[in-house]
Design a protein around this motif. Structure first.
Motif, PDB file in Angstrom:
ATOM      1  N   ALA A  88       0.998  -1.361  -0.395  1.00  0.00           N
ATOM      2  CA  ALA A  88       0.208   0.326   0.072  1.00  0.00           C
ATOM      3  C   ALA A  88       1.126   1.078  -0.253  1.00  0.00           C
ATOM      4  O   ALA A  88       1.097   2.398  -0.693  1.00  0.00           O
ATOM      5  CB  ALA A  88      -0.714  -0.342   0.569  1.00  0.00           C
ATOM      6  N   ALA A  89       2.008   0.871   1.346  1.00  0.00           N
ATOM      7  CA  ALA A  89       2.296   2.520   0.616  1.00  0.00           C
ATOM      8  C   ALA A  89       3.486   2.536  -0.417  1.00  0.00           C
ATOM      9  O   ALA A  89       3.235   3.520  -1.575  1.00  0.00           O
ATOM     10  CB  ALA A  89       3.492   2.081   1.961  1.00  0.00           C
ATOM     11  N   VAL A  90       3.896   1.497  -1.379  1.00  0.00           N
ATOM     12  CA  VAL A  90       4.075   1.672  -2.693  1.00  0.00           C
ATOM     13  C   VAL A  90       3.153   1.947  -3.115  1.00  0.00           C
ATOM     14  O   VAL A  90       3.594   2.551  -4.168  1.00  0.00           O
ATOM     15  CB  VAL A  90       4.862   0.060  -2.552  1.00  0.00           C
ATOM     16  N   SER A  91       2.098   1.550  -3.475  1.00  0.00           N
ATOM     17  CA  SER A  91       1.839   1.656  -4.736  1.00  0.00           C
ATOM     18  C   SER A  91       0.479   3.375  -4.202  1.00  0.00           C
ATOM     19  O   SER A  91       0.549   4.105  -5.105  1.00  0.00           O
ATOM     20  CB  SER A  91       0.245   1.260  -4.244  1.00  0.00           C
ATOM     21  N   MET A 131       1.162   6.877   5.825  1.00  0.00           N
ATOM     22  CA  MET A 131      -0.114   6.881   5.874  1.00  0.00           C
ATOM     23  C   MET A 131      -0.165   4.877   6.505  1.00  0.00           C
ATOM     24  O   MET A 131      -0.697   4.540   6.643  1.00  0.00           O
ATOM     25  CB  MET A 131      -0.887   7.529   5.062  1.00  0.00           C
ATOM     26  N   SER A 132       0.859   4.088   5.793  1.00  0.00           N
ATOM     27  CA  SER A 132       0.406   2.790   5.693  1.00  0.00           C
ATOM     28  C   SER A 132       0.607   2.492   7.432  1.00  0.00           C
ATOM     29  O   SER A 132       0.230   1.527   7.704  1.00  0.00           O
ATOM     30  CB  SER A 132       2.267   2.046   5.012  1.00  0.00           C
ATOM     31  N   ILE A 133       1.537   2.499   8.221  1.00  0.00           N
ATOM     32  CA  ILE A 133       1.964   2.672   9.555  1.00  0.00           C
ATOM     33  C   ILE A 133       0.506   2.908  10.186  1.00  0.00           C
ATOM     34  O   ILE A 133      -0.185   2.923  11.158  1.00  0.00           O
ATOM     35  CB  ILE A 133       3.243   3.370   9.931  1.00  0.00           C
ATOM     36  N   ILE A 134      -0.043   4.244  10.396  1.00  0.00           N
ATOM     37  CA  ILE A 134      -0.950   4.714  10.581  1.00  0.00           C
ATOM     38  C   ILE A 134      -1.996   3.632  10.462  1.00  0.00           C
ATOM     39  O   ILE A 134      -2.869   3.262  11.553  1.00  0.00           O
ATOM     40  CB  ILE A 134      -1.538   6.161  10.113  1.00  0.00           C
ATOM     41  N   TRP A 135      -2.272   3.807   9.694  1.00  0.00           N
ATOM     42  CA  TRP A 135      -3.575   1.901   9.127  1.00  0.00           C
ATOM     43  C   TRP A 135      -3.285   0.507   9.927  1.00  0.00           C
ATOM     44  O   TRP A 135      -3.843   0.137  10.424  1.00  0.00           O
ATOM     45  CB  TRP A 135      -3.366   1.767   8.546  1.00  0.00           C
ATOM     46  N   VAL A 136      -2.210   0.444  10.019  1.00  0.00           N
ATOM     47  CA  VAL A 136      -1.516  -1.006  10.461  1.00  0.00           C
ATOM     48  C   VAL A 136      -1.978  -0.681  12.303  1.00  0.00           C
ATOM     49  O   VAL A 136      -2.798  -1.483  13.048  1.00  0.00           O
ATOM     50  CB  VAL A 136       0.350  -1.045  10.446  1.00  0.00           C
ATOM     51  N   VAL A 137      -1.412   0.473  12.770  1.00  0.00           N
ATOM     52  CA  VAL A 137      -1.287   1.154  14.066  1.00  0.00           C
ATOM     53  C   VAL A 137      -2.856   1.101  14.290  1.00  0.00           C
ATOM     54  O   VAL A 137      -4.039  -0.253  14.771  1.00  0.00           O
ATOM     55  CB  VAL A 137      -1.272   2.288  14.268  1.00  0.00           C
ATOM     56  N   PHE A 138      -4.266   1.638  13.873  1.00  0.00           N
ATOM     57  CA  PHE A 138      -5.304   1.431  14.075  1.00  0.00           C
ATOM     58  C   PHE A 138      -6.128   0.707  12.959  1.00  0.00           C
ATOM     59  O   PHE A 138      -7.527   1.308  12.676  1.00  0.00           O
ATOM     60  CB  PHE A 138      -5.810   3.048  14.023  1.00  0.00           C
TER      61      PHE A 138
END
Length: 370
Positions: A88-91, A131-138
């Motif tokens: 997702a981060a790469v995309s 953004m990807s890290i925020i999604w993983v956490v929440f």
């Protein structure tokens, strides 16, 4: 409606982007009906073309993966989450970078270890990773994270459709038909094989696998049911909360789901139509028609879900709509032979030599102009 708009928008934009990546903005006069060979615009992604052999291997991998998820869901779900977070981060970076690079300002660069870096792209990379890290956490906060999840999901689908190429209609038919069989089998047939008489597709989509964690409610494949329990869920779906109380009551679920595969798989066919339009200068008739066919297939899926109130494989409706539409247009335009074999795309992959006089005569004969 939100799911419908997201799906059609993603398919249309991803297909358009795929064509522009191959052919740029060059086009010949619409009056010239011969296939055009765009020298200098040959794709750099030739190693990412899905041939019939790779299509079969891909479907086999999908089948094995869903079975493994069914039996080992509690462990493999974290692997899928990790892969999606990275992808997702790469995309997201690839999608936004395509827009950022069009801005003529702020092109500041600096050199580090003899390599040049553009500042705005580095800032963009940090943003996408954040953004990807925020999604993983929440990821399990259903109140708002579904918005971020859907943004990342759309970016993933767009990048997937832009990266992978179908070389001809033959590969498209093989891919869509095999995945249609795969979808129908794991939704309708597997209930006769499981102990709890639930389909493997539904169990995996619900986040329970074979662990025995049951959730009440219907499961609508394409608009699948989101389990009430806060167990880990596969992130390979578009999630939209049910905003209408009556609909939520009928389906007994707070979220509707649309699998990424229901966007990407037909989207690869629409992308091929877009590239075929560009190479033959057909005024986007294949691209527009196939996109409308996809929208029609989505509407049929919704109707089937409402009437049956049970799990429905979306590809059961999307595949016939798109394949039949493309086939009818190619047959009516007397271009089926070229559309099936992907003649123009093979020229791009084989050589940069222009068409010979014999090729032109053959093309005109196929169209009835010779």
């Amino acid at each position: 409606m939100i799911i419908f708009i997201l799906a059609v928008f993603t398919v249309a934009l991803g297909s358009y982007w795929s064509g522009m990546e191959d052919y740029g903005s060059e086009s010949s006069s619409p009056s010239d009906s011969r296939p055009q060979v765009h020298e200098g615009n040959k794709t750099n992604d030739s190693g990412k073309i899905l041939t019939p052999v790779t299509v079969v291997i891909f479907v086999i991998i999908c089948s094995v993966m869903i079975v493994l998820l069914y039996f080992f869901y509690k462990w493999l779900v974290y692997l899928v989450i990790s892969i999606f977070a990275l992808a997702a981060a790469v995309s997201l970076f690839n999608c936004l970078a395509a827009l950022v690079k069009r801005i003529p300002h702020w092109k500041y660069k600096f050199t580090f270890h003899r390599r040049s870096f553009e500042v705005r792209l580095l800032i963009l990379a940090v943003f996408c990773i954040t953004m990807s890290i925020i999604w993983v956490v929440f990821r399990n906060d259903d109140r708002w994270v579904w918005i971020l999840h859907d943004c990342l999901g759309v970016a993933f689908c767009l990048n997937f459709m832009k990266t992978l190429k179908m070389p001809h209609f033959k590969s498209c038919v093989i891919l869509l038909v095999l995945l249609l069989i795969y979808d129908v089998f794991f939704v309708f047939i597997t209930p006769f094989m499981t102990k709890n008489h639930e389909s493997i597709m539904v169990e995996v989509a619900a986040g329970s696998g074979s662990t025995g964690e049951k959730n009440t409610g219907n499961y609508l494949m394409g608009l699948a049911v989101e389990p009430v329990a806060h167990n880990e869920k596969l992130p390979v779906v578009i999630r939209v909360p049910r905003l209408v109380t009556s609909v939520a009551t009928i389906c007994r679920m707070p979220f509707s789901l649309l699998g990424f595969g229901d966007i990407i798989v037909p989207g690869l066919l629409v992308a091929y139509c877009r590239r075929f339009d560009l190479q033959t200068n057909t005024s986007n008739i294949y691209f527009i028609s196939c996109t409308l066919a996809y929208a029609g297939g989505m509407l049929l899926t919704f109707i089937a879900l409402i009437l049956s109130t049970m799990a429905q494989p979306a590809l059961l409706y999307l595949v016939p709509c798109t394949l039949i539409t493309c086939s009818v247009i190619a047959w009516r335009r007397k271009e089926m032979k070229m559309f099936w074999a992907g003649n123009g795309y093979e020229v791009l992959d084989g050589s940069n030599e222009p068409l010979t006089q014999d090729d032109e005569s053959s093309w005109n004969n196929e169209r009835g102009d010779g």
